[in-house]
Design a protein around this motif. Structure first.
Motif, PDB file in Angstrom:
ATOM      1  N   MET A   1       0.845  -1.196   0.000  1.00  0.00           N
ATOM      2  CA  MET A   1       0.000   0.000   0.000  1.00  0.00           C
ATOM      3  C   MET A   1       0.887   1.256   0.000  1.00  0.00           C
ATOM      4  SD  MET A   1      -3.181  -1.105   0.359  1.00  0.00           S
ATOM      5  CE  MET A   1      -3.885  -2.699   0.745  1.00  0.00           C
ATOM      6  N   PRO A   2       0.475   2.269  -0.758  1.00  0.00           N
ATOM      7  CA  PRO A   2       1.287   3.494  -0.789  1.00  0.00           C
ATOM      8  C   PRO A   2       1.387   4.162   0.582  1.00  0.00           C
ATOM      9  CG  PRO A   2      -0.340   3.480  -2.569  1.00  0.00           C
ATOM     10  CD  PRO A   2      -0.659   2.332  -1.666  1.00  0.00           C
ATOM     11  N   ASN A   3       2.504   4.870   0.778  1.00  0.00           N
ATOM     12  CA  ASN A   3       2.684   5.631   2.022  1.00  0.00           C
ATOM     13  C   ASN A   3       2.538   7.122   1.809  1.00  0.00           C
ATOM     14  OD1 ASN A   3       3.300   3.543   3.901  1.00  0.00           O
ATOM     15  ND2 ASN A   3       5.217   3.241   2.766  1.00  0.00           N
ATOM     16  N   SER A   4       2.670   7.527   0.557  1.00  0.00           N
ATOM     17  CA  SER A   4       2.596   8.958   0.271  1.00  0.00           C
ATOM     18  C   SER A   4       1.324   9.199  -0.536  1.00  0.00           C
ATOM     19  CB  SER A   4       3.843   9.359  -0.517  1.00  0.00           C
ATOM     20  OG  SER A   4       3.752  10.683  -0.900  1.00  0.00           O
ATOM     21  N   HIS A   5       0.403   9.982   0.011  1.00  0.00           N
ATOM     22  CA  HIS A   5      -0.965  10.053  -0.529  1.00  0.00           C
ATOM     23  C   HIS A   5      -1.283  11.393  -1.170  1.00  0.00           C
ATOM     24  CE1 HIS A   5      -1.979   6.246   1.408  1.00  0.00           C
ATOM     25  NE2 HIS A   5      -1.273   6.677   2.428  1.00  0.00           N
ATOM     26  N   LEU A   6      -2.476  11.433  -1.795  1.00  0.00           N
ATOM     27  CA  LEU A   6      -2.933  12.670  -2.411  1.00  0.00           C
ATOM     28  C   LEU A   6      -3.580  13.570  -1.364  1.00  0.00           C
ATOM     29  CD1 LEU A   6      -4.457  11.195  -5.676  1.00  0.00           C
ATOM     30  CD2 LEU A   6      -2.469  12.694  -5.516  1.00  0.00           C
ATOM     31  N   ASP A   7      -3.423  14.857  -1.597  1.00  0.00           N
ATOM     32  CA  ASP A   7      -3.987  15.888  -0.738  1.00  0.00           C
ATOM     33  C   ASP A   7      -5.519  15.944  -0.915  1.00  0.00           C
ATOM     34  OD1 ASP A   7      -3.368  18.685   0.526  1.00  0.00           O
ATOM     35  OD2 ASP A   7      -4.751  19.050  -1.130  1.00  0.00           O
ATOM     36  N   LEU A  31      -5.549   6.228  -7.315  1.00  0.00           N
ATOM     37  CA  LEU A  31      -6.703   5.581  -6.675  1.00  0.00           C
ATOM     38  C   LEU A  31      -6.746   4.086  -7.005  1.00  0.00           C
ATOM     39  CD1 LEU A  31      -9.589   8.214  -7.169  1.00  0.00           C
ATOM     40  CD2 LEU A  31      -8.166   7.841  -5.163  1.00  0.00           C
ATOM     41  N   THR A  32      -6.247   3.726  -8.194  1.00  0.00           N
ATOM     42  CA  THR A  32      -6.181   2.310  -8.569  1.00  0.00           C
ATOM     43  C   THR A  32      -5.318   1.537  -7.576  1.00  0.00           C
ATOM     44  OG1 THR A  32      -6.453   2.867 -10.904  1.00  0.00           O
ATOM     45  CG2 THR A  32      -5.466   0.715 -10.425  1.00  0.00           C
ATOM     46  N   LEU A  33      -4.277   2.199  -7.070  1.00  0.00           N
ATOM     47  CA  LEU A  33      -3.304   1.519  -6.207  1.00  0.00           C
ATOM     48  C   LEU A  33      -3.510   1.813  -4.722  1.00  0.00           C
ATOM     49  CD1 LEU A  33      -0.055   2.176  -8.321  1.00  0.00           C
ATOM     50  CD2 LEU A  33      -1.543   0.176  -8.378  1.00  0.00           C
ATOM     51  N   CYS A  34      -4.422   2.725  -4.385  1.00  0.00           N
ATOM     52  CA  CYS A  34      -4.498   3.186  -2.991  1.00  0.00           C
ATOM     53  C   CYS A  34      -5.923   3.114  -2.422  1.00  0.00           C
ATOM     54  CB  CYS A  34      -3.965   4.615  -2.901  1.00  0.00           C
ATOM     55  SG  CYS A  34      -3.926   5.212  -1.195  1.00  0.00           S
ATOM     56  N   PRO A  35      -6.253   2.057  -1.674  1.00  0.00           N
ATOM     57  CA  PRO A  35      -7.592   1.958  -1.069  1.00  0.00           C
ATOM     58  C   PRO A  35      -7.897   3.108  -0.106  1.00  0.00           C
ATOM     59  CG  PRO A  35      -6.406  -0.136  -0.893  1.00  0.00           C
ATOM     60  CD  PRO A  35      -5.418   0.879  -1.377  1.00  0.00           C
ATOM     61  N   ASP A  36      -6.875   3.651   0.581  1.00  0.00           N
ATOM     62  CA  ASP A  36      -7.127   4.733   1.545  1.00  0.00           C
ATOM     63  C   ASP A  36      -7.653   5.988   0.834  1.00  0.00           C
ATOM     64  OD1 ASP A  36      -6.287   3.126   3.571  1.00  0.00           O
ATOM     65  OD2 ASP A  36      -4.246   3.917   3.641  1.00  0.00           O
ATOM     66  N   CYS A  37      -7.001   6.354  -0.261  1.00  0.00           N
ATOM     67  CA  CYS A  37      -7.454   7.556  -0.981  1.00  0.00           C
ATOM     68  C   CYS A  37      -8.788   7.293  -1.683  1.00  0.00           C
ATOM     69  CB  CYS A  37      -6.397   8.028  -1.989  1.00  0.00           C
ATOM     70  SG  CYS A  37      -4.986   8.823  -1.183  1.00  0.00           S
TER      71      CYS A  37
ATOM     72  N   PRO B 123      -6.038  -5.484 -13.660  1.00  0.00           N
ATOM     73  CA  PRO B 123      -5.108  -6.365 -12.921  1.00  0.00           C
ATOM     74  C   PRO B 123      -4.255  -5.619 -11.897  1.00  0.00           C
ATOM     75  CG  PRO B 123      -4.926  -6.717 -15.294  1.00  0.00           C
ATOM     76  CD  PRO B 123      -5.854  -5.556 -15.106  1.00  0.00           C
ATOM     77  N   SER B 124      -4.035  -4.326 -12.110  1.00  0.00           N
ATOM     78  CA  SER B 124      -3.192  -3.594 -11.153  1.00  0.00           C
ATOM     79  C   SER B 124      -4.005  -3.005  -9.989  1.00  0.00           C
ATOM     80  CB  SER B 124      -2.417  -2.473 -11.859  1.00  0.00           C
ATOM     81  OG  SER B 124      -3.282  -1.463 -12.275  1.00  0.00           O
ATOM     82  N   PHE B 125      -5.322  -3.179 -10.004  1.00  0.00           N
ATOM     83  CA  PHE B 125      -6.173  -2.605  -8.956  1.00  0.00           C
ATOM     84  C   PHE B 125      -5.840  -3.217  -7.596  1.00  0.00           C
ATOM     85  CE2 PHE B 125     -10.083  -2.159  -6.463  1.00  0.00           C
ATOM     86  CZ  PHE B 125     -10.466  -0.856  -6.741  1.00  0.00           C
ATOM     87  N   GLN B 126      -5.555  -2.351  -6.632  1.00  0.00           N
ATOM     88  CA  GLN B 126      -5.180  -2.816  -5.287  1.00  0.00           C
ATOM     89  C   GLN B 126      -6.429  -2.801  -4.400  1.00  0.00           C
ATOM     90  OE1 GLN B 126      -1.694  -3.458  -4.206  1.00  0.00           O
ATOM     91  NE2 GLN B 126      -2.931  -4.439  -2.620  1.00  0.00           N
ATOM     92  N   GLY B 127      -7.008  -3.966  -4.180  1.00  0.00           N
ATOM     93  CA  GLY B 127      -8.230  -4.024  -3.379  1.00  0.00           C
ATOM     94  C   GLY B 127      -7.934  -4.136  -1.904  1.00  0.00           C
ATOM     95  N   ARG B 128      -8.954  -3.893  -1.107  1.00  0.00           N
ATOM     96  CA  ARG B 128      -8.832  -4.132   0.330  1.00  0.00           C
ATOM     97  C   ARG B 128     -10.220  -4.415   0.874  1.00  0.00           C
ATOM     98  NH1 ARG B 128      -7.453   0.575   4.435  1.00  0.00           N
ATOM     99  NH2 ARG B 128      -9.678   0.862   4.134  1.00  0.00           N
ATOM    100  N   GLN B 129     -10.334  -5.482   1.617  1.00  0.00           N
ATOM    101  CA  GLN B 129     -11.614  -5.850   2.212  1.00  0.00           C
ATOM    102  C   GLN B 129     -11.931  -4.891   3.362  1.00  0.00           C
ATOM    103  OE1 GLN B 129     -13.060  -8.545   0.701  1.00  0.00           O
ATOM    104  NE2 GLN B 129     -14.937  -8.065   1.814  1.00  0.00           N
ATOM    105  N   ALA B 130     -13.106  -4.269   3.319  1.00  0.00           N
ATOM    106  CA  ALA B 130     -13.479  -3.374   4.421  1.00  0.00           C
ATOM    107  C   ALA B 130     -13.782  -4.206   5.665  1.00  0.00           C
ATOM    108  CB  ALA B 130     -14.704  -2.561   4.031  1.00  0.00           C
TER     109      ALA B 130
END
Lengths: 217, 205
Positions: A1-7, A31-37, B123-130
């Motif tokens: 998971m990324p550590n540096s996020h969008l503002d 957003l594709t790579l970052c569930p938090d954002c 394929p590059s989508f990083q999912g996470r279960q809530a």
């Protein structure tokens, strides 16, 4: 998971679609790579949903609903998804919003060399004074000290780099404003692929920098 | 459904509302379900009666001509019909779903290209279960956000509406409100901070 996020502000601009094309690709890729954002983005979309629910009504043309029904019955849904199998292995790791800006024929994609340590692919961008690039930097590469005529948005896709503001790995974003000088250095153990959006040409110090900035613009 | 604390107070979300809009959210979920399951045109007509005039108002916000606003409205309604089966009420209200479709159609039509979006099938989508707590929180979030926006000072609520909903750029806001760009950004940041604090307080309560 990324550590540096969008503002928050750029996420809010993306959620309301007020960003330019290149910045929208940048945010959608993070957003594709970052569930938090993504979670923050969904919250901002809910604010849009609340406002439309309480929106005033505008008059609708007579017959509008029947035109919509005609549309539904006469047109077929387009199948726009490319087959996932068609994606070259190297590109699978690249978020779809960026892949969508690559040439149709993926086999024709060629990295352009800039010296022995830097190569890049220019992506299609219809936004004035703005460029989108994939950049590949050899392990240990130093990018000369530079500032920017406009903002520079960088997201790491593989490998990593550091500058005086921090260290960045896959999914991490670094957004540098006008006059913010930095000197990125790629990790020693692997090459680094980044997605870079520049709103105006880089300003790299010295004659070599001048040549590089003319090419990378 | 949690209601806004005081309906007689003018607030960002109740000010412009001319319907008892919270109760019909449940009815709308049933209507979209009828469309998804049995392609029911009567249900579609009812959704059109509620959302059509609102989507048209939204489409006109950025100065689009009426004919363009009609295109945005029509394409949004066609997408609602076609993708009714994709609406997932656990992710948010129908209004949020409709808003995202209308926003995307407006982007696509005004800019003649598709709005870039993360795609869960990528394929590059990083999912996470809530976590279960997050799921519960998601369902309560819209009520908490509604209260938070209604509690904002008028000037902050106005700028939130213009930026988050109408899609005006910070530069547009600066010109329209006759405020320096820095003030626009700081006012938005302050509003986001207040909304976040109020939502957090509600979560902790």
């Amino acid at each position: 998971m990324p550590n540096s996020h969008l503002d928050d502000l750029i996420l809010a601009e993306y959620a309301s679609s007020s960003l330019g094309e290149a910045q929208s690709v940048f945010v959608a890729s993070h957003l594709t790579l970052c569930p938090d954002c993504r979670r923050v983005n969904q919250g901002f979309e809910k604010i849009g949903g609340l406002f439309i629910h309480h929106e005033n009504d505008s008059p609708i043309e007579d017959g509008c609903f029947y035109k919509i029904l005609d549309n539904i019955e006469s047109s077929r849904e387009s199948k726009e998804l490319k087959k996932q199998d068609d994606i070259l292995a190297e590109l699978k790791e690249i978020p779809k919003p960026i892949r969508d800006k690559l040439p149709e024929s993926l086999g024709s994609i060629k990295w352009k060399k800039l010296g022995k340590n830097i190569s890049f692919i220019e992506l299609e961008c219809n936004q004035p004074k703005t460029s989108m690039k994939l950049m590949k930097l050899s392990a240990g590469t130093h990018i000369p000290v530079h500032s920017h005529g406009g903002k520079e948005y960088t997201m790491v896709l593989s490998g990593g780099f550091s500058d005086q503001y921090g260290r960045y790995e896959r999914g991490d974003v670094a957004i540098r404003d006008v006059l913010e000088i930095h000197e990125p250095v790629v990790d020693e153990d692997s090459e680094c692929v980044c997605f870079v959006v520049t709103e105006a040409p880089l300003k790299i110090k010295g004659f070599i920098g001048f040549i590089i900035s003319k090419i990378l613009g | 459904m949690t209601r806004v604390k005081d309906r007689n107070t003018q607030t960002a979300l109740s000010l412009s509302s001319n319907r008892g809009s919270d109760d019909n959210a449940l009815v709308h979920v049933q209507l979209i379900s009828n469309i998804a399951n049995s392609r029911d045109k009567d249900s579609f007509a009812k959704l059109f009666d509620f959302y059509g005039p609102k989507i048209k108002s939204f489409a006109l916000k950025l100065g689009a001509e009426k004919s363009i606003a009609d295109d945005i409205l029509q394409e949004t309604m066609v997408a609602i019909w076609r993708h009714a089966h994709l609406y997932n009420k656990s992710k948010g209200s129908l209004s949020t779903w409709v808003y995202t479709i209308a926003r995307n159609k407006r982007y696509d039509i005004l800019r003649r290209s598709n709005r870039p979006e993360p795609d869960p099938l990528d394929p590059s989508f990083q999912g996470r279960q809530a976590t279960p707590d997050e799921e519960v929180e998601k369902l309560r979030e819209e009520n908490m956000l509604r209260n938070a926006i209604n509690n904002l000072p008028v000037e902050q609520a106005k700028i939130v509406r213009m930026s988050f909903y109408e899609g005006k750029t910070h530069q547009n806001l600066s010109e329209e409100l006759n405020l320096p760009l820095g003030t626009v950004k700081s006012r938005l940041r302050l509003a986001i901070k207040k909304i976040r604090e109020e939502v957090q307080e509600a979560v902790d309560a």
